[in-house]
Design a protein around this motif. Sequence first.
Motif, PDB file in Angstrom:
ATOM      1  N   UNK A  43       0.840  -1.204   0.000  1.00  0.00           N
ATOM      2  CA  UNK A  43       0.000   0.000   0.000  1.00  0.00           C
ATOM      3  C   UNK A  43       0.873   1.253   0.000  1.00  0.00           C
ATOM      4  N   UNK A  44       1.925   1.252   0.809  1.00  0.00           N
ATOM      5  CA  UNK A  44       2.830   2.401   0.871  1.00  0.00           C
ATOM      6  C   UNK A  44       3.494   2.657  -0.481  1.00  0.00           C
ATOM      7  N   UNK A  45       3.976   1.589  -1.107  1.00  0.00           N
ATOM      8  CA  UNK A  45       4.660   1.748  -2.392  1.00  0.00           C
ATOM      9  C   UNK A  45       3.703   2.273  -3.460  1.00  0.00           C
ATOM     10  N   UNK A  46       2.477   1.746  -3.487  1.00  0.00           N
ATOM     11  CA  UNK A  46       1.507   2.170  -4.488  1.00  0.00           C
ATOM     12  C   UNK A  46       1.157   3.646  -4.314  1.00  0.00           C
ATOM     13  N   UNK A  47       0.833   4.052  -3.089  1.00  0.00           N
ATOM     14  CA  UNK A  47       0.483   5.457  -2.835  1.00  0.00           C
ATOM     15  C   UNK A  47       1.681   6.374  -3.048  1.00  0.00           C
ATOM     16  N   UNK A  48       2.860   5.923  -2.601  1.00  0.00           N
ATOM     17  CA  UNK A  48       4.058   6.734  -2.767  1.00  0.00           C
ATOM     18  C   UNK A  48       4.384   6.977  -4.232  1.00  0.00           C
ATOM     19  N   UNK A  49       4.239   5.939  -5.052  1.00  0.00           N
ATOM     20  CA  UNK A  49       4.518   6.085  -6.485  1.00  0.00           C
ATOM     21  C   UNK A  49       3.583   7.095  -7.123  1.00  0.00           C
ATOM     22  N   UNK A  50       2.293   7.028  -6.806  1.00  0.00           N
ATOM     23  CA  UNK A  50       1.317   7.939  -7.390  1.00  0.00           C
ATOM     24  C   UNK A  50       1.584   9.382  -6.970  1.00  0.00           C
ATOM     25  N   UNK A  51       1.864   9.607  -5.688  1.00  0.00           N
ATOM     26  CA  UNK A  51       2.111  10.967  -5.196  1.00  0.00           C
ATOM     27  C   UNK A  51       3.407  11.533  -5.760  1.00  0.00           C
ATOM     28  N   UNK A  52       4.453  10.710  -5.768  1.00  0.00           N
ATOM     29  CA  UNK A  52       5.742  11.188  -6.263  1.00  0.00           C
ATOM     30  C   UNK A  52       5.699  11.471  -7.761  1.00  0.00           C
ATOM     31  N   UNK A  53       4.969  10.633  -8.512  1.00  0.00           N
ATOM     32  CA  UNK A  53       4.828  10.872  -9.948  1.00  0.00           C
ATOM     33  C   UNK A  53       4.100  12.188 -10.198  1.00  0.00           C
ATOM     34  N   UNK A  54       3.058  12.459  -9.394  1.00  0.00           N
ATOM     35  CA  UNK A  54       2.327  13.724  -9.536  1.00  0.00           C
ATOM     36  C   UNK A  54       3.234  14.911  -9.230  1.00  0.00           C
ATOM     37  N   UNK A  55       4.006  14.812  -8.152  1.00  0.00           N
ATOM     38  CA  UNK A  55       4.915  15.898  -7.801  1.00  0.00           C
ATOM     39  C   UNK A  55       6.006  16.093  -8.839  1.00  0.00           C
ATOM     40  N   UNK A 180      23.884  10.986  -8.024  1.00  0.00           N
ATOM     41  CA  UNK A 180      24.195  12.407  -7.974  1.00  0.00           C
ATOM     42  C   UNK A 180      23.355  13.258  -8.937  1.00  0.00           C
ATOM     43  N   UNK A 181      22.986  12.707 -10.088  1.00  0.00           N
ATOM     44  CA  UNK A 181      22.350  13.515 -11.131  1.00  0.00           C
ATOM     45  C   UNK A 181      20.831  13.483 -11.097  1.00  0.00           C
ATOM     46  N   UNK A 182      20.232  12.356 -10.776  1.00  0.00           N
ATOM     47  CA  UNK A 182      18.778  12.236 -10.799  1.00  0.00           C
ATOM     48  C   UNK A 182      18.142  13.004  -9.653  1.00  0.00           C
ATOM     49  N   UNK A 183      16.968  13.551  -9.894  1.00  0.00           N
ATOM     50  CA  UNK A 183      16.276  14.326  -8.868  1.00  0.00           C
ATOM     51  C   UNK A 183      15.754  13.407  -7.773  1.00  0.00           C
ATOM     52  N   UNK A 184      15.574  13.930  -6.533  1.00  0.00           N
ATOM     53  CA  UNK A 184      15.013  13.115  -5.446  1.00  0.00           C
ATOM     54  C   UNK A 184      13.646  12.545  -5.789  1.00  0.00           C
ATOM     55  N   UNK A 227       3.205   8.332   3.665  1.00  0.00           N
ATOM     56  CA  UNK A 227       4.114   8.103   2.548  1.00  0.00           C
ATOM     57  C   UNK A 227       4.028   9.244   1.539  1.00  0.00           C
ATOM     58  N   UNK A 228       2.859   9.418   0.910  1.00  0.00           N
ATOM     59  CA  UNK A 228       2.735  10.437  -0.126  1.00  0.00           C
ATOM     60  C   UNK A 228       2.954  11.847   0.377  1.00  0.00           C
ATOM     61  N   UNK A 229       2.202  12.256   1.395  1.00  0.00           N
ATOM     62  CA  UNK A 229       2.315  13.621   1.911  1.00  0.00           C
ATOM     63  C   UNK A 229       3.688  13.883   2.516  1.00  0.00           C
ATOM     64  N   UNK A 230       4.198  12.898   3.253  1.00  0.00           N
ATOM     65  CA  UNK A 230       5.511  13.073   3.883  1.00  0.00           C
ATOM     66  C   UNK A 230       6.596  13.267   2.824  1.00  0.00           C
ATOM     67  N   UNK A 231       6.532  12.507   1.719  1.00  0.00           N
ATOM     68  CA  UNK A 231       7.514  12.683   0.655  1.00  0.00           C
ATOM     69  C   UNK A 231       7.411  14.078   0.036  1.00  0.00           C
TER      70      UNK A 231
END
Length: 339
Positions: A43-55, A180-184, A227-231
């Motif tokens: 659940x964490x990975x799924x929500x984190x991926x969606x939020x991070x992709x949006x950001x 070093x090069x890729x964004x967080x 996960x999502x909001x914290x990231x």
Amino acid sequence: MMNAMNAAGRRPLFGMLLAMTIFGTVGYAAGFTGLSSYELVFVRCLCGTLFLAAGWLLSGQAARERWNRKEVLLVLASGLLLVFNWVFLFRAFELMPVTVAISIYYFAPVIVLLAGSALFRERLTWHAIVSIALCALGTALVSGIRLDTPLSDWAGGGVLWAFLAALFYAALTLLGKGIRDMSPYAVSMLQTALGVAILPPFVQFGAYEGLSASNWTAAAIVGVVHTGLVYFLFFGSVRHLSARAISALVFLDPGVAILADMALSGFRPTWPQAAGIALTFGGMAVMLFRREEPKINVYGETAVAAAARRVTFRRSGLVCVHNPKIGNAAFSENEIQEE
């Protein structure tokens, strides 16, 4: 105008404070999901991926992203470590009080120190040695594990899972040195997406069918908020803060976790455990807040002294050259080309 600038300067600090405070309660919230570690991490990975992709997309970072094959492979390897770090940590939460699991988990910085010394030939200072000793003693007291403790007690009581989580987190930290090069955003998005891809064979999807409304609410909070909001808060703040501020905020996450466990779950550490918690955090403080020695250049000067010397001489139209054997000499700028 000044108030607006001050508010803008404080916003990253408040964002990081909120992120660390929220994440400190993840162990408490996980207990209400009714899910085991694999199902909850999925659940964490799924929500984190969606939020991070949006950001990543909304911030415009996607258009500026720098892709590097070697770094992508490093990110995927670190993603494997991150996913199982989460699995082991939540497994420890299932088997032991959050306070004890968190105190063992934060032995990870000590593992990083030892591994860094061996792998990167980083010299262990006396601060590091004291920190390692305090954290090791503190972890032993918190876990209650002795040298004659049976292996079954290590695994059954959750101590082994907390140590594995710390070990994987330390490995993740060391592996991250090469990115070093890729964004967080891109790094974490790939890591959590890898979790979505590799976890299904381990996940009992039938476990989701028997969840109550309160279980689903808790699972949604862990996935969306923890996960999502914290990231979002973390990545929006960390680049605007000093290394010292970030180091200080490291204490907030486990501190909140322990306070939440004691206030909301009713956990009360024994006196040896309380002493172990104090020693563990004392060891972290020694490591994080040690006074850095000023770096000395080949001429025996600190960076500040060298800068002051250059400014002083340039104001008079001269350039100062220092040679350890003959001392200082001043020349006009058209007589010498400074490196």
